[in-house]
Design an enzyme around this catalytic site. Structure first.
Site, PDB file in Angstrom:
ATOM      1  N   GLY A  61      40.797  31.502  28.186  1.00 39.72           N
ATOM      2  CA  GLY A  61      40.611  30.500  27.987  1.00 39.72           C
ATOM      3  C   GLY A  61      41.358  29.078  28.719  1.00 39.72           C
ATOM      4  O   GLY A  61      41.817  29.320  28.742  1.00 39.72           O
ATOM      5  N   CYS A  88      45.444  35.679  25.046  1.00 37.74           N
ATOM      6  CA  CYS A  88      45.868  34.320  25.805  1.00 37.74           C
ATOM      7  C   CYS A  88      45.769  33.260  24.813  1.00 37.74           C
ATOM      8  O   CYS A  88      45.846  33.325  23.883  1.00 37.74           O
ATOM      9  CB  CYS A  88      45.864  34.036  27.217  1.00 37.74           C
ATOM     10  N   TYR A  89      44.724  32.594  24.883  1.00 34.40           N
ATOM     11  CA  TYR A  89      43.984  31.411  24.868  1.00 34.40           C
ATOM     12  C   TYR A  89      43.338  32.357  22.913  1.00 34.40           C
ATOM     13  O   TYR A  89      43.132  31.689  22.315  1.00 34.40           O
ATOM     14  CB  TYR A  89      42.967  30.692  25.330  1.00 34.40           C
ATOM     15  N   HIS A 183      47.562  38.973  30.028  1.00 35.20           N
ATOM     16  CA  HIS A 183      46.292  39.780  29.472  1.00 35.20           C
ATOM     17  C   HIS A 183      45.850  41.221  29.626  1.00 35.20           C
ATOM     18  O   HIS A 183      46.343  41.777  30.942  1.00 35.20           O
ATOM     19  CB  HIS A 183      45.319  38.706  30.763  1.00 35.20           C
ATOM     20  N   GLU A 185      43.346  43.180  30.682  1.00 35.17           N
ATOM     21  CA  GLU A 185      41.991  43.471  31.337  1.00 35.17           C
ATOM     22  C   GLU A 185      42.820  43.617  32.564  1.00 35.17           C
ATOM     23  O   GLU A 185      41.453  43.461  32.664  1.00 35.17           O
ATOM     24  CB  GLU A 185      41.403  42.666  30.833  1.00 35.17           C
ATOM     25  N   ASP A 240      21.081  49.504  42.679  1.00 31.70           N
ATOM     26  CA  ASP A 240      20.617  48.862  41.801  1.00 31.70           C
ATOM     27  C   ASP A 240      19.090  48.868  41.698  1.00 31.70           C
ATOM     28  O   ASP A 240      18.327  49.728  40.949  1.00 31.70           O
ATOM     29  CB  ASP A 240      20.901  47.712  41.890  1.00 31.70           C
ATOM     30  N   LYS A 382      27.985  47.398  38.020  1.00 34.51           N
ATOM     31  CA  LYS A 382      27.641  48.002  38.967  1.00 34.51           C
ATOM     32  C   LYS A 382      28.124  49.860  39.090  1.00 34.51           C
ATOM     33  O   LYS A 382      27.297  50.932  39.471  1.00 34.51           O
ATOM     34  CB  LYS A 382      28.123  47.876  40.180  1.00 34.51           C
TER      35      LYS A 382
END
Length: 526
Positions: A61, A88-89, A183, A185, A240, A382
């Site tokens: 964040g 991180c944060y 990070h 991710e 979708d 997705k």
């Protein structure tokens, strides 16, 4: 409709406002772990008891933990008795709440690529992780922090360091608390998925989140929600809405009627393909509303891109309502809402973070028509929708298609729209995509399309002068469409493609290739 996922092992991601929090969830879903993102200010003790997570991840964040009103998790996160990972944060929050210290500056900020080396003893979380992309047992990671941990909380030890982050990896193994300053991710941390995989294994996740299981649960939930009522679905022909329609039809059969609004701005033969697949192959009741004259008439003389979008959006809602009313007695409206739409509709500060364009859905109609929503894809990303489509038997040639914008070819025709320009564009785009498929490149590209430019150029064809349109070709690679880079076609491919378009499509005498990335450009022209 939201499925109750209590039958799955669940991981909670507490969001503190990072721009990449969604990537945490995507990486975990790829590991067959069911997770949900919730903003920090909506997670309290009652929520934690009801959600009953098997593990918790604290996201990154932009805030500073020592600032007034800084985002904080409830204290009970650390007394749940489940593994917690701070990113991180999230690491700084963990240290701040548990008795450590966080400071700003002093040359320890890091932004971009860094290398983390092991420190201290062995840690289960890191078993086999330090493989060393550059030799010497280091791992490349992505850093983005100004503040830094300057003192560890009691019970924590250091297990990894980088040049500017002496506490890059810390942990309290006894309490199963883990924290990283980088990070894991993001794509720029190559070993991040392995690290997250290690965390969920330590937390006891068995990978019980699959599309086969989701399909069965969604069908049961749709039947329970709908009962014997009628459902209408706004079918755009995109992935979708198509997957949602096939899933709902499998659940309730002919209680579902799809309304396909053809606004005259589709690709070559697209309307026929959609109608054939749903009406003939799947035998789903379908209203094919050919309203091309209405839309193209309203767009005549319009060149401003925002006015195009608003005109198309308003007409789509009006036309859909007209044809939906013809169904009679429908109590539910089906939409292909995805999980990113749900996340983006509530930011970590509690307000809307993204305005969803009206032409992408039928916003406002549920209230206007007095009907309720069925949204069977609202827990999915997705890529998961595509996987569900395969489970449902939709052909790969359909569910693997590149994204197509709601306003259709209107935004690939800068300037005034005419039927002549649309016909040229359809045929040129079809040649371009055919070329991409012939060369085996379609699946390597996120999105590719032709656009007809608002200009004519002088050319020479057959010893005669021409004054025809110019085309721009666009192809990009991307993970999620938020950022993108142009696809590096060979000069041979581009030359061959330009020659085919000019030879096969009357009205074109010049072809350009767009090499702009996003940012600074967008993927579409308008």
């Amino acid at each position: 409709m939201a499925l109750a996922m209590t039958q799955h092992q669940r991981l909670l991601i507490i969001d503190f406002g990072s721009q990449v929090t969604q990537l945490i969830a995507r990486r975990l879903r790829e590991l067959n772990v069911y997770c949900e993102i919730h903003p920090f200010n909506r997670v309290d003790e009652a929520f934690l008891r009801a959600f009953a997570p098997r593990a918790v991840i604290l996201s990154g964040g932009p805030a500073s933990v020592f600032a007034e009103g800084a985002p904080m998790p409830p204290a009970s996160v650390f007394t749940l008795g489940v593994p917690v990972l701070g990113i991180c944060y999230g690491q700084q929050v963990m240290m701040h709440c548990l008795g450590g210290k966080v400071e700003r500056g002093h040359g320890t900020a890091e932004f971009g690529r860094a290398y983390v080396a092991p420190a201290g003893g062995a840690l289960d979380l890191l078993e086999g992780w330090f493989q060393g992309t550059e030799g010497g047992g280091r791992e490349q990671v992505w850093m983005s922090h100004g503040d830094h941990v300057s003192a560890l909380a009691p019970g924590f030890q250091v297990y990894g360091t980088s040049p500017n982050a002496p506490f890059a990896i810390t942990a309290d193994p006894a309490r199963h608390f883990y924290a990283v300053q980088f990070h894991p991710e993001v794509h720029h941390t190559p070993g991040g998925a392995r690290l997250l995989g290690s965390f969920v294994r330590l937390a006891g996740f068995t990978g019980d989140w699959t599309m086969g299981a989701y399909r069965d649960e969604a069908i049961r939930a749709i039947r329970e929600q709908v009962g014997d009522a009628r459902v209408i679905c706004g079918l755009s022909g995109g992935v979708d809405s198509s997957v949602a329609a096939v899933l709902i039809h499998e659940a309730i059969g002919t209680q579902l009627t799809c309304v396909f609004v053809d606004h005259g701005l589709l690709r070559l033969n697209e309307a026929e393909q959609v109608v054939s697949m749903f009406r003939d192959h799947y035998n789903i009741p379908l209203i094919h509303a050919d309203e091309s004259d209405l839309f193209l008439g309203a767009l005549e003389g319009v060149s401003d891109p925002e006015e195009k979008r608003k005109t198309i959006g308003k007409l789509f809602i009006d036309v859909f309502q007209k044809h939906a009313t013809e169904v009679g007695g429908a109590e539910f409206l089906a939409q292909g809402t995805l999980y990113p739409d749900v996340i983006e509709s509530v930011s970590f500060s509690g307000g809307p973070s993204v305005t969803i364009k009206s032409h992408h859905n039928v916003g406002g109609l549920p209230e206007k028509m007095g009907i309720k929503l069925v949204e069977p894809l609202r827990e999915l990303f997705k890529d998961e929708v595509r996987a569900l489509g395969r489970e449902l038997g939709l052909p790969d040639s359909f569910i693997g298609r590149h994204p197509f914008p709601g306003p259709g070819l209107a935004i690939r025709c800068p300037g005034e729209i005419t039927r002549e320009k649309l016909e040229i564009l359809r045929r040129a785009d079809a040649v371009y995509i055919d070329q991409i498929r012939r060369h085996g490149l379609y699946d390597a590209i996120w999105q590719a399309f032709a656009a007809i430019l608002p200009m004519r150029t002088v050319g020479v064809m057959g010893d005669g002068r021409t004054y025809d349109y110019a085309l721009s070709l666009r192809a990009v690679t991307s993970v999620d469409g938020m950022t993108a880079d142009y696809y590096p076609f060979s000069h041979e491919f581009l030359s061959e493609t330009a020659t085919r378009i000019i030879n096969e499509v009357a009205g074109v005498n010049r072809v350009f290739y767009d090499v702009t990335s996003k940012p600074p450009g967008t993927i579409e022209l308008e």
